[in-house]
Design a protein around this motif. Structure first.
Motif, short mmCIF file in Angstrom:
data_model
loop_
_atom_site.label_atom_id
_atom_site.label_comp_id
_atom_site.label_asym_id
_atom_site.label_seq_id
_atom_site.Cartn_x
_atom_site.Cartn_y
_atom_site.Cartn_z
N VAL A 1 0.81 -1.37 -0.16
CA VAL A 1 0.04 -0.04 0.18
C VAL A 1 0.87 1.17 0.21
N GLN A 2 0.54 2.30 -0.95
CA GLN A 2 1.32 3.36 -0.99
C GLN A 2 0.44 4.29 -0.60
N LEU A 3 0.78 5.47 0.22
CA LEU A 3 0.03 6.65 0.36
C LEU A 3 0.90 7.94 -0.20
N GLN A 4 0.28 8.66 -0.86
CA GLN A 4 0.97 9.87 -1.44
C GLN A 4 0.35 11.22 -0.93
N ALA A 5 1.04 11.82 0.10
CA ALA A 5 0.52 13.13 0.50
C ALA A 5 1.04 14.18 -0.13
N SER A 6 0.18 15.15 -0.32
CA SER A 6 0.58 16.47 -0.74
C SER A 6 -0.21 17.75 -0.09
N GLY A 7 0.19 18.89 -0.36
CA GLY A 7 -0.53 20.14 -0.11
C GLY A 7 0.00 20.87 1.21
N GLY A 8 0.88 20.61 1.79
CA GLY A 8 1.62 21.22 2.85
C GLY A 8 2.31 22.49 2.28
N GLY A 9 2.65 23.35 3.47
CA GLY A 9 3.15 24.51 2.91
C GLY A 9 3.29 25.63 3.95
N ARG A 18 -5.02 22.99 2.38
CA ARG A 18 -5.73 21.89 1.88
C ARG A 18 -4.91 20.81 1.68
N LEU A 19 -4.94 19.67 2.47
CA LEU A 19 -3.80 18.51 2.11
C LEU A 19 -4.59 17.46 1.53
N THR A 68 -11.78 20.13 8.06
CA THR A 68 -12.86 19.29 7.72
C THR A 68 -12.01 18.07 6.83
N ILE A 69 -12.38 16.87 7.30
CA ILE A 69 -11.82 15.90 6.21
C ILE A 69 -12.87 15.39 5.52
N SER A 70 -12.37 15.07 4.20
CA SER A 70 -13.39 14.38 3.28
C SER A 70 -12.68 13.41 2.29
N ARG A 71 -13.56 12.75 1.63
CA ARG A 71 -13.06 11.65 0.72
C ARG A 71 -13.64 11.52 -0.55
N VAL A 78 -8.17 11.06 0.37
CA VAL A 78 -8.75 11.65 1.49
C VAL A 78 -8.22 13.17 1.50
N TYR A 79 -8.96 14.14 1.95
CA TYR A 79 -8.51 15.41 1.90
C TYR A 79 -8.76 16.03 3.49
#
Length: 124
Positions: A1-9, A18-19, A68-71, A78-79
């Motif tokens: 399983v790979q999880l690719q996160a983005s959106g930090g700053g 928004r992540l 707020t978490i959403s998918r 997932v956001y």
């Protein structure tokens, strides 16, 4: 399983970020995904989680009303929408995917698949 996160700053206090976290490699969908964060010198802490079926959401008290978490089931993504950011929200944020049929924030870190972490810095 790979999880690719983005959106930090970098954001100013009161601002928004928004992540995103895209999951791949699973043969079947997990029960839920979520976000944790780890500030310098502190332990990793739970932020929010959402179930894939039903979209049930869970938040840490420190972020309720601001995050707020959403998918997106079709994209297995997932956001985390973070509004009214505070300096104390500064941390590395990690997305997590439960390995079992439950999502227990207090469980050992080995109970989750982890993304690589994305840094969120909030300035005053």
């Amino acid at each position: 399983v790979q999880l690719q996160a983005s959106g930090g700053g970098l954001a100013q206090a009161g601002g928004s970020l928004r992540l995103s976290c895209a999951a791949s490699g699973r043969t079947s969908r997990s029960y839920a995904m979520g976000w944790f964060r780890q500030a310098p010198g502190k332990e990793r802490e739970f932020v929010a989680a959402i179930t894939w079926i039903g979209g049930g959401t869970y938040y840490a008290d420190s972020v309720k009303g601001r995050f707020t978490i959403s998918r997106d089931n079709a994209r297995s993504t997932v956001y985390l929408q973070m509004d009214n950011l505070r300096v104390e929200d500064t941390a590395v944020y990690y997305c997590a995917d439960s390995k079992s049929g439950s999502f227990i924030p207090q469980a050992d870190q080995t109970s989750f698949y982890w993304g690589q972490g994305t840094l969120v810095t909030v300035s005053s």
